[in-house]
Write an enzyme that holds these catalytic residues in place. Sequence first.
Site, PDB file in Angstrom:
ATOM      1  N   CYS A 168       0.839  -1.205   0.000  1.00 41.89           N
ATOM      2  CA  CYS A 168       0.000   0.000   0.000  1.00 41.89           C
ATOM      3  C   CYS A 168       0.869   1.247   0.000  1.00 41.89           C
ATOM      4  O   CYS A 168       1.796   1.387   0.807  1.00 41.89           O
ATOM      5  CB  CYS A 168      -0.911  -0.008   1.235  1.00 41.89           C
ATOM      6  SG  CYS A 168      -1.838   1.527   1.472  1.00 41.89           S
ATOM      7  N   CYS A 191       0.287   3.216   3.601  1.00 45.27           N
ATOM      8  CA  CYS A 191       0.576   2.680   4.932  1.00 45.27           C
ATOM      9  C   CYS A 191       1.869   3.293   5.501  1.00 45.27           C
ATOM     10  O   CYS A 191       2.779   3.656   4.747  1.00 45.27           O
ATOM     11  CB  CYS A 191       0.707   1.158   4.873  1.00 45.27           C
ATOM     12  SG  CYS A 191      -0.874   0.271   4.920  1.00 45.27           S
ATOM     13  N   ASN A 242      -0.187  15.332  -2.930  1.00 46.61           N
ATOM     14  CA  ASN A 242      -0.502  14.199  -3.802  1.00 46.61           C
ATOM     15  C   ASN A 242       0.582  14.029  -4.876  1.00 46.61           C
ATOM     16  O   ASN A 242       0.987  14.991  -5.525  1.00 46.61           O
ATOM     17  CB  ASN A 242      -1.866  14.434  -4.460  1.00 46.61           C
ATOM     18  CG  ASN A 242      -2.445  13.173  -5.081  1.00 46.61           C
ATOM     19  OD1 ASN A 242      -1.733  12.379  -5.677  1.00 46.61           O
ATOM     20  ND2 ASN A 242      -3.748  13.010  -4.961  1.00 46.61           N
ATOM     21  N   ASP A 243       1.035  12.798  -5.030  1.00 51.94           N
ATOM     22  CA  ASP A 243       2.068  12.517  -6.037  1.00 51.94           C
ATOM     23  C   ASP A 243       1.537  12.679  -7.459  1.00 51.94           C
ATOM     24  O   ASP A 243       2.324  12.782  -8.412  1.00 51.94           O
ATOM     25  CB  ASP A 243       2.604  11.090  -5.853  1.00 51.94           C
ATOM     26  CG  ASP A 243       3.221  10.881  -4.480  1.00 51.94           C
ATOM     27  OD1 ASP A 243       3.732  11.863  -3.909  1.00 51.94           O
ATOM     28  OD2 ASP A 243       3.178   9.740  -3.974  1.00 51.94           O
ATOM     29  N   HIS A 294      -4.541   0.074   7.875  1.00 50.38           N
ATOM     30  CA  HIS A 294      -5.012  -0.082   6.502  1.00 50.38           C
ATOM     31  C   HIS A 294      -6.477  -0.517   6.440  1.00 50.38           C
ATOM     32  O   HIS A 294      -7.164  -0.248   5.451  1.00 50.38           O
ATOM     33  CB  HIS A 294      -4.127  -1.131   5.804  1.00 50.38           C
ATOM     34  CG  HIS A 294      -4.402  -1.331   4.358  1.00 50.38           C
ATOM     35  ND1 HIS A 294      -4.047  -0.417   3.383  1.00 50.38           N
ATOM     36  CD2 HIS A 294      -5.011  -2.364   3.693  1.00 50.38           C
ATOM     37  CE1 HIS A 294      -4.402  -0.871   2.190  1.00 50.38           C
ATOM     38  NE2 HIS A 294      -4.990  -2.048   2.353  1.00 50.38           N
ATOM     39  N   SER A 340      -9.219   4.129  -5.501  1.00 52.75           N
ATOM     40  CA  SER A 340      -8.235   3.169  -5.993  1.00 52.75           C
ATOM     41  C   SER A 340      -7.409   2.538  -4.883  1.00 52.75           C
ATOM     42  O   SER A 340      -6.628   1.623  -5.136  1.00 52.75           O
ATOM     43  CB  SER A 340      -7.300   3.855  -6.997  1.00 52.75           C
ATOM     44  OG  SER A 340      -6.627   4.943  -6.379  1.00 52.75           O
ATOM     45  N   HIS A 389      -6.995   2.040   1.803  1.00 56.36           N
ATOM     46  CA  HIS A 389      -6.488   2.663   3.027  1.00 56.36           C
ATOM     47  C   HIS A 389      -7.342   3.898   3.340  1.00 56.36           C
ATOM     48  O   HIS A 389      -7.633   4.696   2.442  1.00 56.36           O
ATOM     49  CB  HIS A 389      -5.028   3.071   2.861  1.00 56.36           C
ATOM     50  CG  HIS A 389      -4.360   3.419   4.156  1.00 56.36           C
ATOM     51  ND1 HIS A 389      -3.485   2.568   4.796  1.00 56.36           N
ATOM     52  CD2 HIS A 389      -4.462   4.518   4.951  1.00 56.36           C
ATOM     53  CE1 HIS A 389      -3.068   3.137   5.925  1.00 56.36           C
ATOM     54  NE2 HIS A 389      -3.643   4.326   6.033  1.00 56.36           N
ATOM     55  N   GLN A 426      -9.017  13.642   0.502  1.00 55.87           N
ATOM     56  CA  GLN A 426      -8.187  14.581  -0.239  1.00 55.87           C
ATOM     57  C   GLN A 426      -8.573  16.020   0.081  1.00 55.87           C
ATOM     58  O   GLN A 426      -9.713  16.295   0.485  1.00 55.87           O
ATOM     59  CB  GLN A 426      -8.308  14.333  -1.746  1.00 55.87           C
ATOM     60  CG  GLN A 426      -7.878  12.936  -2.171  1.00 55.87           C
ATOM     61  CD  GLN A 426      -7.845  12.776  -3.672  1.00 55.87           C
ATOM     62  OE1 GLN A 426      -7.209  13.560  -4.379  1.00 55.87           O
ATOM     63  NE2 GLN A 426      -8.541  11.762  -4.178  1.00 55.87           N
ATOM     64  N   PHE A 435     -28.032   4.617 -10.666  1.00 56.02           N
ATOM     65  CA  PHE A 435     -27.349   5.193 -11.816  1.00 56.02           C
ATOM     66  C   PHE A 435     -28.070   6.464 -12.236  1.00 56.02           C
ATOM     67  O   PHE A 435     -29.305   6.523 -12.229  1.00 56.02           O
ATOM     68  CB  PHE A 435     -27.343   4.211 -12.993  1.00 56.02           C
ATOM     69  CG  PHE A 435     -26.477   3.001 -12.772  1.00 56.02           C
ATOM     70  CD1 PHE A 435     -25.129   3.037 -13.086  1.00 56.02           C
ATOM     71  CD2 PHE A 435     -27.006   1.842 -12.238  1.00 56.02           C
ATOM     72  CE1 PHE A 435     -24.319   1.930 -12.884  1.00 56.02           C
ATOM     73  CE2 PHE A 435     -26.210   0.723 -12.042  1.00 56.02           C
ATOM     74  CZ  PHE A 435     -24.864   0.771 -12.358  1.00 56.02           C
ATOM     75  N   LEU A 436     -27.323   7.499 -12.579  1.00 59.92           N
ATOM     76  CA  LEU A 436     -27.902   8.721 -13.133  1.00 59.92           C
ATOM     77  C   LEU A 436     -27.763   8.645 -14.644  1.00 59.92           C
ATOM     78  O   LEU A 436     -26.706   8.938 -15.205  1.00 59.92           O
ATOM     79  CB  LEU A 436     -27.196   9.958 -12.575  1.00 59.92           C
ATOM     80  CG  LEU A 436     -27.423  10.255 -11.089  1.00 59.92           C
ATOM     81  CD1 LEU A 436     -26.568  11.422 -10.644  1.00 59.92           C
ATOM     82  CD2 LEU A 436     -28.889  10.553 -10.812  1.00 59.92           C
ATOM     83  N   GLU A 445     -32.388  11.445 -16.353  1.00 62.37           N
ATOM     84  CA  GLU A 445     -31.622  12.187 -15.350  1.00 62.37           C
ATOM     85  C   GLU A 445     -30.454  12.944 -15.966  1.00 62.37           C
ATOM     86  O   GLU A 445     -30.052  13.994 -15.458  1.00 62.37           O
ATOM     87  CB  GLU A 445     -31.138  11.219 -14.270  1.00 62.37           C
ATOM     88  CG  GLU A 445     -32.303  10.643 -13.484  1.00 62.37           C
ATOM     89  CD  GLU A 445     -31.948   9.345 -12.801  1.00 62.37           C
ATOM     90  OE1 GLU A 445     -32.134   9.262 -11.585  1.00 62.37           O
ATOM     91  OE2 GLU A 445     -31.492   8.415 -13.493  1.00 62.37           O
TER      92      GLU A 445
END
Length: 371
Positions: free
Chosen positions: A55, A58, A80-81, A118, A167, A170, A174, A336-337, A341
């Site tokens: 991870c 971690c 953020n990378d 994690h 994705s 953990h 953001q 689902f939109l 919608e």
Amino acid sequence: MATATAFNPTESPHRRYNPLSDSWVLVSPHRTKRPWQGQVEAASKPELPAYDSQCYLCPGNMRSNGASNPQYTSTHHFVNDFSAVYPQAVDSPRDPHPLIKTAPISGKCYVVCFHPDHNRTIAQMDTADVLSVVDAWCHLYSSIPRDEPSVKYIQIFENKGSAMGCSNPHPHGQVWSVSYIPEEPAKALAMQARYARENSSTSTPSHLTHAPNLLLDYAHFELGGKRERVVALNEDFVAVVPYWAVWPFETLVMPAKKHIPSVAHLTWLEKQSLAGILREVACRYDNIFDCSFPYSMGLVQQPVRAEGDDTQAFAHAQLHIHFYPPLLRSATVRKFLVGFELLGEPQRDLTAEGAAKRIQDSDPTFPRWAQ
């Protein structure tokens, strides 16, 4: 002309108005009876280790850019990378046509690891641990403008679960700082300002104990009635399924008693209250369908500086938090939109009141599926 029948909100199709976005949602409660033969997702009940050597988030592990995480024991944040925006000073390109417009922006994206373990989620963390997350939000909201003079808005959010595009399991969220005010918070800020303007007078109306504030007035309305949409309440905050909710189990967390423009305005006790209600909402979600309930959660609050540094431009902004979960009927059936919608306007089958009852009836203490 046919004789009109009495309106029944649990059966009659109707529209509901969203005062935060100046938009409408179509409600079709009779459609909850239709059979489902559409897509079925895998129920999310992850069995994860407390530490995963692969991870990127971690403690102590190497990230994809070669940097190593410290052996953090509480909340940890870093740039953020793979930031969606980054600091830059570039000239605006010349627009070749009035319909073709380009606006360069600058900013920075941060990752906030909520907990060193994690296999935790907000629902599985202690309130003290969630308080550390709130403290990190407050720190970033206050410190970023000192380091990034061009920043106008700070967007704090979490995507939980693969169903919401997360994705990495953990526990993390953001924080994006940008040199403009994004469209969704801009709408909410504009509508709050309009409400204050249209309801202001030389004195506070007799039925109010405060200056007109859209979300504070709405909170008082929900708490003063049958509370059929209230799903969590503590000393300082209330969580409701908003009357105008689009997502089936959408919730809105907002101050219950006073004007709080941003996380920077929270007192120590209010930070504790916010941490407590966020954890309670997350626990109730997990116990609706006995799964790790996916969602996107985000804060809307006062910009860090207004256009032209006019500090009064967003004086009526009220801190609030949206939870947008996609699950519809079970742990494996999602909303689902699509269709009408996308081309017309949002539509929902389950009423806000029906969804609130499901959340109210769920356990607020700890996820049953994880025990």
